[in-house]
Design an enzyme around this catalytic site. Structure first.
Site, PDB file in Angstrom:
ATOM      1  N   GLU A 118       0.840  -1.208   0.000  1.00 29.92           N
ATOM      2  CA  GLU A 118       0.000   0.000   0.000  1.00 29.92           C
ATOM      3  C   GLU A 118       0.873   1.255   0.000  1.00 29.92           C
ATOM      4  O   GLU A 118       0.536   2.248  -0.650  1.00 29.92           O
ATOM      5  CB  GLU A 118      -0.960   0.007   1.197  1.00 29.92           C
ATOM      6  CG  GLU A 118      -1.951  -1.162   1.227  1.00 29.92           C
ATOM      7  CD  GLU A 118      -2.682  -1.400  -0.094  1.00 29.92           C
ATOM      8  OE1 GLU A 118      -2.853  -0.451  -0.879  1.00 29.92           O
ATOM      9  OE2 GLU A 118      -3.066  -2.552  -0.367  1.00 29.92           O
ATOM     10  N   HIS A 121       1.954   2.280  -3.388  1.00 23.89           N
ATOM     11  CA  HIS A 121       1.019   3.183  -4.094  1.00 23.89           C
ATOM     12  C   HIS A 121       1.261   4.640  -3.693  1.00 23.89           C
ATOM     13  O   HIS A 121       1.163   5.539  -4.526  1.00 23.89           O
ATOM     14  CB  HIS A 121      -0.424   2.798  -3.786  1.00 23.89           C
ATOM     15  CG  HIS A 121      -0.850   1.502  -4.432  1.00 23.89           C
ATOM     16  ND1 HIS A 121      -0.708   1.258  -5.777  1.00 23.89           N
ATOM     17  CD2 HIS A 121      -1.433   0.383  -3.908  1.00 23.89           C
ATOM     18  CE1 HIS A 121      -1.168   0.047  -6.053  1.00 23.89           C
ATOM     19  NE2 HIS A 121      -1.604  -0.518  -4.932  1.00 23.89           N
TER      20      HIS A 121
END
Ligand SMILES: [Zn+2]
Length: 246
Positions: A118, A121
């Site tokens: 995550e 990202h």
């Protein structure tokens, strides 16, 4: 001199091809559906297995995320805990890395892999990674298209001989959903690559654990490949359905 096929034969040949394509799409949809279920099952079992393997550094998912963000010079993204399982995501509008309860609190290989992915990202967002920008720009149109494209295609099929444009508008909307699933692929693969590179360079995971994280993220990426193939098969099926009704 070769014989030219008659007009009737050509129409028959075209209809036959469409019929074959339609049937093939049906089989494809079913096969991809089964593969998708197997991949989901494998993903869950791999994540469950590596959630029992503790990361050598002892850092929780939340700590891993905070460290990876800071190591990449990111200080304006916060790490938050959200409900559910596999609900982890990066929110570019709120600039938050949202981790599910297990990932946030646990110090396992699975938690480290998801948290770092995550953050991958968030790093993409910071460096202006082009596929992420394209994906974000498609979100508003895809949100509408994914909700109403089926409805437009069905109505379009009912009135295809009087107003064929509606069917093709529905197809264009569904094609947008397919395009989104394709653009998602480099975004997901790249986030995992960034995650694994950092997990190794920061020594958050040892060599053996990094290999386990790679395996888990590989299965997660496979679900996106299956999703893209599934929407391609559906798109081909709808096109075949419309062409055979005309
Ligand atoms: Zn992702």
């Amino acid at each position: 001199m070769r014989n030219h096929p008659s007009g009737k034969f050509l129409i028959f040949a075209v209809c036959n091809q469409i019929f074959i394509a339609m049937n093939t799409s049906w089989i494809l949809i079913i096969v991809i559906g089964i593969v998708g279920m197997l991949v989901q099952w494998k993903l869950k079992s791999v994540f469950a297995k590596y959630s029992k393997v503790l990361s050598p550094g002892g850092l929780t998912g939340a700590q891993i995320a905070q460290k990876m963000l800071n190591d990449n010079g990111i200080y304006d993204v916060s790490v938050t805990c959200i409900k559910g399982q596999l609900t982890d995501h990066y929110d570019p509008t709120k600039k938050t890395v949202n981790l599910s309860e297990d990932v946030y609190r646990m110090n396992s290989v699975s938690a480290a892999a998801v948290a770092a992915h995550e953050c991958g990202h968030a790093v993409q967002h910071k460096v202006g990674y082009a596929p992420l920008k394209l994906r974000s720009s498609l979100v508003p149109a895809v949100n509408i298209s994914s909700k109403i494209s089926m409805f437009v295609i069905i109505i379009g099929l009912l009135i295809i001989n009087t107003f064929p444009a509606l069917f093709w508008i529905g197809i264009a909307m569904f094609a947008m959903v397919f395009l989104f699933s394709v653009v998602t692929l480099p975004v997901e693969f790249n986030a995992s690559r960034r995650a694994l590179a950092w997990l190794q360079s920061s020594n958050a995971l040892g060599q053996a654990e990094a290999a386990q994280a790679k395996e888990a993220l590989g299965w997660a990426a496979s679900t996106y490949v299956v999703a893209a193939l599934s929407s391609l098969a559906s798109l081909l099926y709808y096109i075949g359905l419309g062409s055979s009704r005309r």
